[in-house]
Design an enzyme around this catalytic site. Sequence first.
Site, PDB file in Angstrom:
ATOM      1  N   SER A 146       8.458  -8.465   0.743  1.00 59.50           N
ATOM      2  CA  SER A 146       8.126  -7.042   0.564  1.00 59.50           C
ATOM      3  C   SER A 146       9.323  -6.174   0.962  1.00 59.50           C
ATOM      4  O   SER A 146       9.587  -5.130   0.353  1.00 59.50           O
ATOM      5  CB  SER A 146       6.928  -6.651   1.421  1.00 59.50           C
ATOM      6  N   LYS A 199      -1.679  -2.098   9.290  1.00 61.86           N
ATOM      7  CA  LYS A 199      -2.613  -2.915   8.500  1.00 61.86           C
ATOM      8  C   LYS A 199      -3.761  -2.021   8.065  1.00 61.86           C
ATOM      9  O   LYS A 199      -4.112  -1.063   8.761  1.00 61.86           O
ATOM     10  CB  LYS A 199      -3.159  -4.075   9.350  1.00 61.86           C
ATOM     11  N   THR A 218       4.500 -15.633   0.524  1.00 59.58           N
ATOM     12  CA  THR A 218       3.927 -16.040   1.813  1.00 59.58           C
ATOM     13  C   THR A 218       3.782 -17.559   1.855  1.00 59.58           C
ATOM     14  O   THR A 218       4.190 -18.202   2.831  1.00 59.58           O
ATOM     15  CB  THR A 218       2.579 -15.324   2.063  1.00 59.58           C
ATOM     16  N   LYS A 259       4.601  -1.256   8.175  1.00 64.99           N
ATOM     17  CA  LYS A 259       4.441  -2.110   7.003  1.00 64.99           C
ATOM     18  C   LYS A 259       3.283  -3.059   7.230  1.00 64.99           C
ATOM     19  O   LYS A 259       3.154  -3.647   8.318  1.00 64.99           O
ATOM     20  CB  LYS A 259       5.747  -2.919   6.833  1.00 64.99           C
ATOM     21  N   LYS A 264       5.622  -9.322  13.935  1.00 64.43           N
ATOM     22  CA  LYS A 264       6.067 -10.172  12.811  1.00 64.43           C
ATOM     23  C   LYS A 264       7.341  -9.628  12.157  1.00 64.43           C
ATOM     24  O   LYS A 264       8.282 -10.379  11.909  1.00 64.43           O
ATOM     25  CB  LYS A 264       4.942 -10.245  11.773  1.00 64.43           C
ATOM     26  N   ASN A 292      -4.190 -16.798  -2.617  1.00 66.71           N
ATOM     27  CA  ASN A 292      -2.753 -16.599  -2.826  1.00 66.71           C
ATOM     28  C   ASN A 292      -1.917 -17.511  -1.922  1.00 66.71           C
ATOM     29  O   ASN A 292      -1.096 -18.294  -2.397  1.00 66.71           O
ATOM     30  CB  ASN A 292      -2.420 -15.115  -2.576  1.00 66.71           C
TER      31      ASN A 292
END
Length: 386
Positions: free
Chosen positions: A319, A102, A160, A66, A90, A191
């Site tokens: 997510s 990523k 986030t 992810k 994470k 964001n």
Amino acid sequence: MNALAATNRNFRQAARILGLDSKIEKSLLIPFREIKVECTIPKDDGTLVSYVGFRVQHDNARGPMKGGIRYHPEVDPDEVNALAQLMTWKTAVADIPYGGAKGGIGCNPKDLSVSELERLTRVFTQKIHDLIGVNTDVPAPDMGTNAQDLGGSLGREAATGRGVVYATEALLAEYGKHVKDLTFAIQGFGNVGAWAGKLIHERGGKVVAVSDITGAVKNPNGLDIPALLSHKEKTGKLIDFAGADVMNSDELLTHECDVLIPCALGGVLNRENADNVKAKFIIEAANHPTDPDADEILSKKGVVILPDIYANAGGVTVSYFEWVQNIQGFMWDEEKVNRELKKYMTRAFHNLKGMCHSHNCNLRMGAFTLGVNRVARATQLRGWEA
Ligand SMILES: NC(=O)C1=CN([C@@H]2O[C@H](COP(=O)(O)OP(=O)(O)OC[C@H]3O[C@@H](n4cnc5c(N)ncnc54)[C@H](O)[C@@H]3O)[C@@H](O)[C@H]2O)C=CC1
Ligand SMILES: O=C(O)CCC(=O)C(=O)O
């Protein structure tokens, strides 16, 4: 030291603290798969332009890989590699059933029209299509990308920044402090930075300085963040805002404040500026904002750093909620998303603190040992068969 070398160093230190078997250490360092693709699209004027896209899938011992996809001119394979590895730790720190990945495309999204961006996203997705999916690797937004490119659950856009604020509250509580009594400086007003600023402002915290790629503004009495956001929406810039003075962007990180929140690029705190940081707390909303030299300098100064693999985990946690809702075909309301997010962030903070106590280490190593230990355990339990 580049982002990959720094991340590997932190990982190795955690492995040493945990007494990890050297074979597992080696297998966790090597990414599961690295993908590099050419993405050529016609521009609106008919000319062709080519970009390089990357997806690094780091580890899947705890679940599907992810991580976000970044559109930025400085995207490079080593950095994507480091960010993919950070995602593995994470998701483990947040205790959600994922591994890490990523992606990135070396482009400047500001130079592309909406339809050019759409074509680029479609070409990239088509090139990596066979290697991603709901049970293998699940992409998401990151710098330069948003819900238009990649979709999302209720509450994902704010997640986030909201998670950053929950994390900040959990940390401050350890010191008997509250957001409403403190001053904040925020680097990056996209964001993550804008949501963090808005929620801090709502809680009565004073955001005294903010910067983005267009410039920086300050007000020692606190910026009116909703007004600054609508100014930015209208003009595209932070400067020329009536309720603030313009400042040099380079001074944002060393501005007088209690809490500094980097929400933009990696490596921004380094040996050049770390000694001049005035904040007592740094909340790593960006990925890898503090390089190892700065880490050392800041810790000698007694600055408390809340590490990225915990502080910005709110995005990937929501997510995960999105994935759960899609699988169940049952949508949560935003209040439930936010309530669950707070629960996950608070629990992760206490788990992280537990590792700091057990291993007598700082918050970064507390987070790394927590994440690495969970992944190493899953790796051992699953064995090495494909
Ligand atoms: N979007 C998400 O859900 C998550 C993002 N992050 C990390 O947070 C950071 C920010 O991501 P987003 O807010 O999503 O990106 P974004 O693209 O929405 O915003 C980035 C902001 O940084 C600013 N910026 C760029 N270069 C700058 C510079 N040199 N000085 C000052 N400001 C600069 C931009 O102007 C923009 O305001 C990145 O490190 C990203 O990896 C981490 C976890 C999740
Ligand atoms: O929401 C996600 O899946 C990924 C978020 C991300 O890329 C990050 O936490 O850095």
